[in-house]
Design an enzyme around this catalytic site. Structure first.
Site, PDB file in Angstrom:
ATOM      1  N   GLY A   1      38.816  35.744   6.992  1.00 59.47           N
ATOM      2  CA  GLY A   1      37.904  36.791   7.421  1.00 59.47           C
ATOM      3  C   GLY A   1      36.869  37.049   6.334  1.00 59.47           C
ATOM      4  O   GLY A   1      37.159  36.880   5.146  1.00 59.47           O
TER       5      GLY A   1
ATOM      6  N   CYS B   1      42.084  39.355  -0.107  1.00 59.01           N
ATOM      7  CA  CYS B   1      40.643  39.481   0.161  1.00 59.01           C
ATOM      8  C   CYS B   1      39.889  38.532  -0.770  1.00 59.01           C
ATOM      9  O   CYS B   1      40.191  38.465  -1.963  1.00 59.01           O
ATOM     10  CB  CYS B   1      40.219  40.926  -0.106  1.00 59.01           C
ATOM     11  N   LEU B   2      38.895  37.840  -0.224  1.00 57.93           N
ATOM     12  CA  LEU B   2      38.126  36.898  -1.055  1.00 57.93           C
ATOM     13  C   LEU B   2      37.336  37.624  -2.153  1.00 57.93           C
ATOM     14  O   LEU B   2      36.955  36.990  -3.136  1.00 57.93           O
ATOM     15  CB  LEU B   2      37.190  36.064  -0.182  1.00 57.93           C
TER      16      LEU B   2
ATOM     17  N   HIS C   1      40.568  45.361   8.372  1.00 52.58           N
ATOM     18  CA  HIS C   1      40.224  45.021   6.977  1.00 52.58           C
ATOM     19  C   HIS C   1      38.711  44.764   6.867  1.00 52.58           C
ATOM     20  O   HIS C   1      38.043  45.287   5.960  1.00 52.58           O
ATOM     21  CB  HIS C   1      41.028  43.779   6.548  1.00 52.58           C
ATOM     22  N   GLU C   2      38.168  43.972   7.804  1.00 50.46           N
ATOM     23  CA  GLU C   2      36.738  43.617   7.733  1.00 50.46           C
ATOM     24  C   GLU C   2      35.851  44.823   8.062  1.00 50.46           C
ATOM     25  O   GLU C   2      34.787  44.995   7.447  1.00 50.46           O
ATOM     26  CB  GLU C   2      36.431  42.438   8.659  1.00 50.46           C
TER      27      GLU C   2
HETATM   28  C1  Y12 Z   1      45.081  39.815   7.063  1.00 52.66           C
HETATM   29  C2  Y12 Z   1      44.776  40.499   5.917  1.00 52.66           C
HETATM   30  C3  Y12 Z   1      43.517  40.422   5.379  1.00 52.66           C
HETATM   31  C4  Y12 Z   1      42.550  39.683   6.014  1.00 52.66           C
HETATM   32  C5  Y12 Z   1      41.170  39.643   5.434  1.00 52.66           C
HETATM   33  C6  Y12 Z   1      40.692  38.272   5.105  1.00 52.66           C
HETATM   34  N1  Y12 Z   1      41.260  37.820   3.873  1.00 52.66           N
HETATM   35  C7  Y12 Z   1      41.105  36.556   3.431  1.00 52.66           C
HETATM   36  O1  Y12 Z   1      40.470  35.755   4.108  1.00 52.66           O
HETATM   37  C8  Y12 Z   1      41.698  36.211   2.133  1.00 52.66           C
HETATM   38  C9  Y12 Z   1      41.530  35.005   1.638  1.00 52.66           C
HETATM   39  C10 Y12 Z   1      42.022  34.556   0.348  1.00 52.66           C
HETATM   40  C11 Y12 Z   1      41.923  33.182   0.049  1.00 52.66           C
HETATM   41  C12 Y12 Z   1      42.344  32.689  -1.168  1.00 52.66           C
HETATM   42  O2  Y12 Z   1      42.250  31.342  -1.452  1.00 52.66           O
HETATM   43  C13 Y12 Z   1      41.188  30.862  -2.202  1.00 52.66           C
HETATM   44  O3  Y12 Z   1      40.382  31.599  -2.701  1.00 52.66           O
HETATM   45  C14 Y12 Z   1      41.094  29.392  -2.327  1.00 52.66           C
HETATM   46  C15 Y12 Z   1      42.898  33.538  -2.082  1.00 52.66           C
HETATM   47  O4  Y12 Z   1      43.430  32.937  -3.231  1.00 52.66           O
HETATM   48  C16 Y12 Z   1      42.876  33.092  -4.445  1.00 52.66           C
HETATM   49  O5  Y12 Z   1      42.039  33.912  -4.611  1.00 52.66           O
HETATM   50  C17 Y12 Z   1      43.395  32.217  -5.515  1.00 52.66           C
HETATM   51  C18 Y12 Z   1      42.991  34.897  -1.822  1.00 52.66           C
HETATM   52  C19 Y12 Z   1      42.549  35.412  -0.597  1.00 52.66           C
HETATM   53  C20 Y12 Z   1      42.852  39.015   7.169  1.00 52.66           C
HETATM   54  C21 Y12 Z   1      44.116  39.092   7.689  1.00 52.66           C
HETATM   55 CO    CO Z   2      38.200  41.507   2.314  1.00 54.17          CO
END
Ligand code: Y12
Ligand code: CO
Length: 171
Positions: A45, A95-96, A137-138
């Site tokens: 997201g 969260c990114l 969240h978004e």
């Molecule tokens: C459930 C809860 C929260 C959400 C919001 C969207 N969150 C994300 O998309 C999180 C992504 C994420 C990806 C990662 O991987 C990389 O960066 C390669 C990450 O790992 C690191 O930072 C090392 C952390 C979060 C949607 C649904």
């Molecule tokens: Co976020």
């Protein structure tokens, strides 16, 4: 084009985003760039403010039963409104904009929402499970809020301490 994702504590993440009024090529480019940027970082997201664009735009692409993110499942959301929230659930969120940090957050279990698609057509839907969590969240990002602001006082203190240490180590 892959854009830079801004991370905590960048003050821009506190911005209240503005509604989209034009459903033109610029909006379509923004949505395409957001998808490319999110996939590049393995996200599920992303809100426009995370790439420093203060507009009410978010995307969600959850993995399917085969644990693959299929572009045909991509949800593009413009000017969302949460009309109804029911129940309560806890999920370990990430969260990114807060990389490498995950914590349990309490949210509504199911939601009824309205939003516009990239053509400006209104859509009304009900979501539950991971989609309901991701949507909330978004939407918080669009209000200038991060999931770490939902933590208990003690967890927030611990997060701030760990984050400062992490940022110091990067200098
Ligand atoms: C459930 C809860 C929260 C959400 C919001 C969207 N969150 C994300 O998309 C999180 C992504 C994420 C990806 C990662 O991987 C990389 O960066 C390669 C990450 O790992 C690191 O930072 C090392 C952390 C979060 C949607 C649904
Ligand atoms: Co976020």
């Amino acid at each position: 084009m892959i854009r830079e994702i801004i991370t905590y504590p960048n003050k821009l993440l506190k911005t209240k985003s503005k509604d989209i009024t034009l459903f033109d090529d610029d909006l379509h480019t923004l949505l395409d760039d957001m998808y490319e940027t999110m996939m590049n970082k393995n996200g599920i997201g992303l809100a426009a403010i995370q790439i420093a664009v203060p507009l009410n735009v978010l995307i969600i692409n959850l993995p399917n039963e085969e644990d693959k993110q299929d572009k045909s499942d991509l949800l593009e959301v413009i000017n969302p409104k949460i009309l109804q929230m029911d129940g309560s659930t806890i999920y370990t969120e990430g969260c990114l904009s807060v990389p490498e940090y995950y914590e349990d957050v309490q949210r509504a279990e199911s939601i009824k929402v309205s939003f516009l698609n990239r053509e400006g057509q209104e859509i009304i839907k009900e979501y539950e499970g991971l989609m309901a969590i991701a949507f909330q969240h978004e939407c918080d990002h669009l209000k200038g809020e991060l999931f770490v602001e939902k933590l208990s006082f003690l967890k927030r203190k611990k997060f701030e301490k760990e984050w400062k240490k992490k940022l110091k180590g990067k200098k």
